[in-house]
Design a protein around this motif. Structure first.
Motif, PDB file in Angstrom:
ATOM      1  N   GLY A  32      47.407  17.737  43.733  1.00 45.92           N
ATOM      2  CA  GLY A  32      46.062  17.841  43.172  1.00 45.92           C
ATOM      3  C   GLY A  32      45.634  19.277  42.953  1.00 45.92           C
ATOM      4  N   TRP A  33      45.975  20.153  43.912  1.00 45.86           N
ATOM      5  CA  TRP A  33      45.627  21.573  43.766  1.00 45.86           C
ATOM      6  C   TRP A  33      46.364  22.195  42.587  1.00 45.86           C
ATOM      7  N   LEU A  35      47.500  20.614  39.916  1.00 47.70           N
ATOM      8  CA  LEU A  35      46.936  20.076  38.679  1.00 47.70           C
ATOM      9  C   LEU A  35      45.607  20.749  38.339  1.00 47.70           C
ATOM     10  N   TYR A  36      44.794  21.000  39.368  1.00 47.51           N
ATOM     11  CA  TYR A  36      43.496  21.629  39.126  1.00 47.51           C
ATOM     12  C   TYR A  36      43.656  23.072  38.671  1.00 47.51           C
ATOM     13  N   LYS A  39      45.266  23.308  34.996  1.00 41.02           N
ATOM     14  CA  LYS A  39      44.761  22.384  33.981  1.00 41.02           C
ATOM     15  C   LYS A  39      44.858  22.969  32.574  1.00 41.02           C
ATOM     16  N   ILE A 318      38.353  10.909  39.569  1.00 42.26           N
ATOM     17  CA  ILE A 318      39.329  11.882  40.064  1.00 42.26           C
ATOM     18  C   ILE A 318      39.802  12.803  38.953  1.00 42.26           C
ATOM     19  N   TRP A 319      40.243  12.227  37.838  1.00 39.12           N
ATOM     20  CA  TRP A 319      40.772  13.056  36.757  1.00 39.12           C
ATOM     21  C   TRP A 319      39.663  13.841  36.062  1.00 39.12           C
ATOM     22  N   LEU A 322      39.221  16.796  38.244  1.00 40.81           N
ATOM     23  CA  LEU A 322      40.322  17.754  38.140  1.00 40.81           C
ATOM     24  C   LEU A 322      40.307  18.502  36.809  1.00 40.81           C
ATOM     25  N   TRP A 323      40.120  17.763  35.707  1.00 40.94           N
ATOM     26  CA  TRP A 323      40.291  18.350  34.383  1.00 40.94           C
ATOM     27  C   TRP A 323      39.040  18.279  33.520  1.00 40.94           C
ATOM     28  N   GLY A 327      40.050  15.243  31.228  1.00 42.68           N
ATOM     29  CA  GLY A 327      40.542  14.345  32.250  1.00 42.68           C
ATOM     30  C   GLY A 327      39.951  12.953  32.144  1.00 42.68           C
TER      31      GLY A 327
END
Length: 376
Positions: A32-33, A35-36, A39, A318-319, A322-323, A327
């Motif tokens: 997750g980190w 991906l964040y 991005k 969640i997405w 993140l994005w 996302g």
């Protein structure tokens, strides 16, 4: 006694499970980190993959056209698909530019209408004396520095342009890579069974993702056309723009439907001001969203993605976290791919079952239902 000596120690089993949970949670946090933080790199990649899916889907659809389709070379079909997508994007950009020009021309008129609506609202709620533009400028507009708005706007537009360019480059190289991908796949392993299993997983991803994008696009076009007809019948300004916005927002589950009604209705309040007209338009647009979302959408989509409604909402959160906005658009396809991959491993298959709509995991080229948690 000998049999019991080979029985696993319950404490050791519990310890192994706890370690697996801890390792899995740590891996999820690390992923997750990454991906964040990355991005700006991952979002264009994922969008480019989806664009390739659309291009391939259109090329296959052209091959199915009676008489002409089978005679078209593959290269020509791909070229026509790319040109078709380019025409649609150009039409969308032209629509936005034309509407922005009309907004600039009509700004003085709608400025007066907006002030009138604010004054009506203050009178309705029994607030203090109705505001004027002078008071509004003193209370709000003077708190806004134009230079603070111009900078981020320019950066945002530039960023979108650069992202589109990167997506175009990725799409070009992915289409070139597609010609040799099958040969690479055969050389991944010396065991034909491993290669066959990987091919089945990829085929399942391709089928489900392609079907979702094709059917969802068709549904969104129908929703946009129906909404445009309703708004045009009321004489709502920029009905074409609102229809395109409604169709695009419908890719985002739940929230997109709400915003697709909110934006044109908010504009109708400014344009018409008549509560009866606004409420009628609100009910009609909401009815279109409800009927298409609850009847046409399930009828055409079926269980093509086999995702639980709660999982869809959670993935959207969640997405989106993140994005951001990209996302939210990518949440459903990414989560569907994740479920397919998780279903291929015994240790993660229970997670895939919980994320599915009905507990059955459909994988493989034939689309037959795989066994659930107890299956192999």
């Amino acid at each position: 006694m000998n049999a019991s000596a080979h029985d696993p120690d319950p404490a050791a089993v519990a310890k192994d499970r706890l370690q697996s949970v801890v390792h899995g949670a740590a891996l999820a946090l690390i992923v997750g980190w990454v991906l964040y933080v990355g991005k700006q790199v991952f979002v264009p990649m994922v969008f480019s993959v989806l664009v390739v899916y659309v291009i391939i889907g259109l090329a296959r659809a052209l091959a199915g056209v009676p008489t002409i389709g089978p005679k078209l070379p593959a290269a020509l079909r791909y070229l026509l698909s790319i040109l078709g997508i380019g025409v649609v994007l150009a039409a969308g950009v032209s629509l936005v530019v034309n509407n922005v020009g009309r907004v600039v021309q009509l700004a003085p008129t709608y400025q007066d209408k907006l002030l009138e609506r604010i004054q009506q609202a203050t009178e309705f709620f029994g607030l203090r004396a109705a505001p004027t533009w002078t008071a509004l400028r003193e209370d709000f507009l003077e708190q806004i520095r134009p230079q603070d708005l111009i900078g981020p706007t320019v950066v945002s537009v530039t960023g979108i342009g650069m992202t589109l360019l990167v997506v175009l480059l990725y799409v070009t190289f992915l289409l070139v890579e597609k010609r040799v991908f099958a040969a690479k796949l055969r050389k991944l392993s010396d065991d034909p069974r491993d290669v066959s299993r990987i091919r089945q997983v990829l085929d399942s991803i391709n089928i489900r993702t392609g079907q979702y994008l094709a059917v969802k696009t068709l549904i969104n076009v129908v929703l946009g056309v129906v909404s445009w007809a309703m708004m045009a019948a009321f004489g709502l300004e920029f009905a074409g723009f609102w229809a395109v916005l409604i169709a695009v927002l419908n890719y985002v589950p739940y929230i997109g439907s709400f915003l697709g009604v909110l934006f044109p209705v908010a504009w109708a309040i400014v344009q018409f001001g008549d509560p009866g007209t606004v409420i009628t338009l609100l009910l009609l647009l909401s009815a279109a969203q409800f009927v298409i979302g609850n009847f046409l959408d399930p009828f055409l989509m079926g269980n093509s993605l086999n995702l639980s409604p709660f999982v869809i909402l959670a993935s959207l959160t969640i997405w989106g976290g993140l994005w951001g906005i990209p996302g939210a658009f990518l949440a459903v396809p990414i989560t569907a791919v994740l479920v397919i991959v998780l279903s291929e491993f015994r240790g993660t298959r229970p997670i895939a079952v919980l994320m599915s709509r009905n507990g059955h995991l459909d994988v493989g080229r034939d689309g037959a239902a795989r066994a659930d948690v107890g299956g192999s």
